[in-house]
Enzyme design. Sequence first.
Site, short mmCIF file in Angstrom:
data_model
loop_
_atom_site.label_atom_id
_atom_site.label_comp_id
_atom_site.label_asym_id
_atom_site.label_seq_id
_atom_site.Cartn_x
_atom_site.Cartn_y
_atom_site.Cartn_z
N TYR A 122 -2.00 5.31 -4.20
CA TYR A 122 -3.06 6.30 -4.02
C TYR A 122 -2.54 7.57 -4.66
CZ TYR A 122 -6.15 3.83 -0.74
OH TYR A 122 -7.04 2.97 -0.17
N LYS A 127 -7.84 -0.68 -9.37
CA LYS A 127 -8.55 -1.40 -8.30
C LYS A 127 -9.76 -0.58 -7.88
CE LYS A 127 -7.87 -3.18 -3.58
NZ LYS A 127 -8.46 -2.21 -2.65
N HIS A 137 -13.69 -2.40 -2.10
CA HIS A 137 -12.78 -1.96 -1.05
C HIS A 137 -13.13 -2.65 0.29
CE1 HIS A 137 -9.74 1.45 -0.76
NE2 HIS A 137 -9.75 1.01 0.48
N SER A 163 0.83 -1.21 0.00
CA SER A 163 0.00 0.00 0.00
C SER A 163 0.86 1.27 0.00
CB SER A 163 -0.89 0.00 1.24
OG SER A 163 -1.47 1.27 1.44
N THR A 182 -5.56 2.52 -6.94
CA THR A 182 -6.88 2.38 -6.30
C THR A 182 -7.71 3.62 -6.63
OG1 THR A 182 -5.94 1.02 -4.57
CG2 THR A 182 -8.06 2.03 -4.09
#
Length: 366
Positions: free
Chosen positions: A139, A237, A261, A117, A165
Site C-alpha cells: 500500500y 492489483k 477487492h 500485506s 494495490t
Amino acid sequence: MTIQPPLTKIPPHLLTLLDYEKQAQNHLPASYWAYLQSGAMNEVNLKRNLQQFADISILPRVLNDLTHGNTRCKIFGQHYPHPIFLAPIGHQALFHPDAEQATALAAEVMQSNIILSTFTNTPLRALKKENPFKWFQLYWQGNREKSLQLIRLAEEHDYKAIVITVDAPHKGIRDTERHAQFDLPANMHHPHTKTHLVAENLQPHQHPLFDGLMQLAPKWADIAWLIQQTKLPVVLKGIQHPADAKISIEQGVQGIIVSNHGGRVLDTTPTTLSSLQKIRQVVPHNYPLLLDGGIRRGTDVFKAIAYGANAVLIGRPYIYGLATAGALGVAHVIRTLKEEFEITMALAGTATLEDICLDYIASENY
Ligand code: FNR
C-alpha cells in the site's frame, strides 16, 4: 456464543470451502467476523463476485485424451503445480495467533504464493528466506521514499514480486463492519506501517479528502518511478478498466490482478470476469493476468482461466482455514480447491491450463 479455540486436526465434516466458512465463524468474535465478511455499501459486488460464476456454464467435451494432464503454470519464471494463490489480507493475527506465519507455511507446503500485506502483523523478515512462494503487497506509503523503503525490505528478504494495490486510495464504506463496531485491537502490532495515513498541515479551506488523503495517494508517475527503482516484477492489483491495463503496460507493469477487492471498496462495478475478458483483449499474448473475488469452487477456477486468467487468488476462504485450524486449515483449503479444479478439468475434457478457453464456456447463460 462461546468462541472455540482453533482445531489441531481437520474433522471429517470439512469437505468444501463452504464448510470452512461455516466452521470459521465458531472461532471468531462477531465483530472480527463482520470485518472479514463485509462488503462495501449494498454489497452488490460481494454477491456478484459469487453469482457471476453460477451464471455461466461450462460446456464440456468428451473423449479427449487427458493422459499426462496437469494443472501446472509458470509466472515470472517460477513453476507452480496449480494456479491458486493467496490474496493479500491484512491483520491476520485477528484470525489465528500464528497469523501470516501459518499462511506462509501452508503456501510453501502447497507451492502456492502468499502475497504478504503491508498490514501484516508478522515482519517481512520473519518469513523463511528460502521460501520462493512469497510476494509482497504494497500500500502506497504517502510518498516515494517511504514506499521504496518497503520495497527494499522485500528485496532484502527475497520476496519474488511486488503487488501494488491501487483500488483503495480510501477505505470502502462497509456498513456491516460499521454496525458491528469493528475496530482493530489497540495493541495490535504492525511492524511496517501505520494503519491510517494522515495529511499534515491541511489548511481550513482545503478539503480533507481531495486535498488530504488523495494528495497522499499514488499516481501513475509514482508507479513508473517505482518500477525504475526495482528489479522485481511489479504487479498492479485492482485494475478493472482496459484503458488502465494499457497504461500499466506502457509504464512497465509486468502483471495485473483484475479485482474489486472482494467487493470491499467501490460497489456496483462490472463483474470481474467481464473486466478480465476485456482486459485480455488489450494485453500482449501470455501477459500475466490474475483474478480474485468469489472463487469458492474448482469450477470457478476453471471459468476464470477460460475467461483469460493465468492464475487466481483466494482471499476469505483461506482465512476461514486459518481461523479454523491455522496452517493446517489453510493448506487443506488450498488442497481442496486444487482437487476440485483437477476433477473439473477432467470432466470438462481439458488436459492443461492452455486447453481451457472460451470454447468450454456455453455462449448462452443456462
Ligand atoms: C482484503 N483484501 C486486501 N487486499 C490488499 O491488497 N491488501 C490488504 O491488506 C487486504 N486486506 C483484506 C482484508 C480482508 C479481511 C479481506 C476480506 C480482503 C482484498 C483481498 O486481497 C482480495 O482481493 C479479496 O479478498 C478477494 O475476494 P474473496 O476471495 O475474499 O472473495
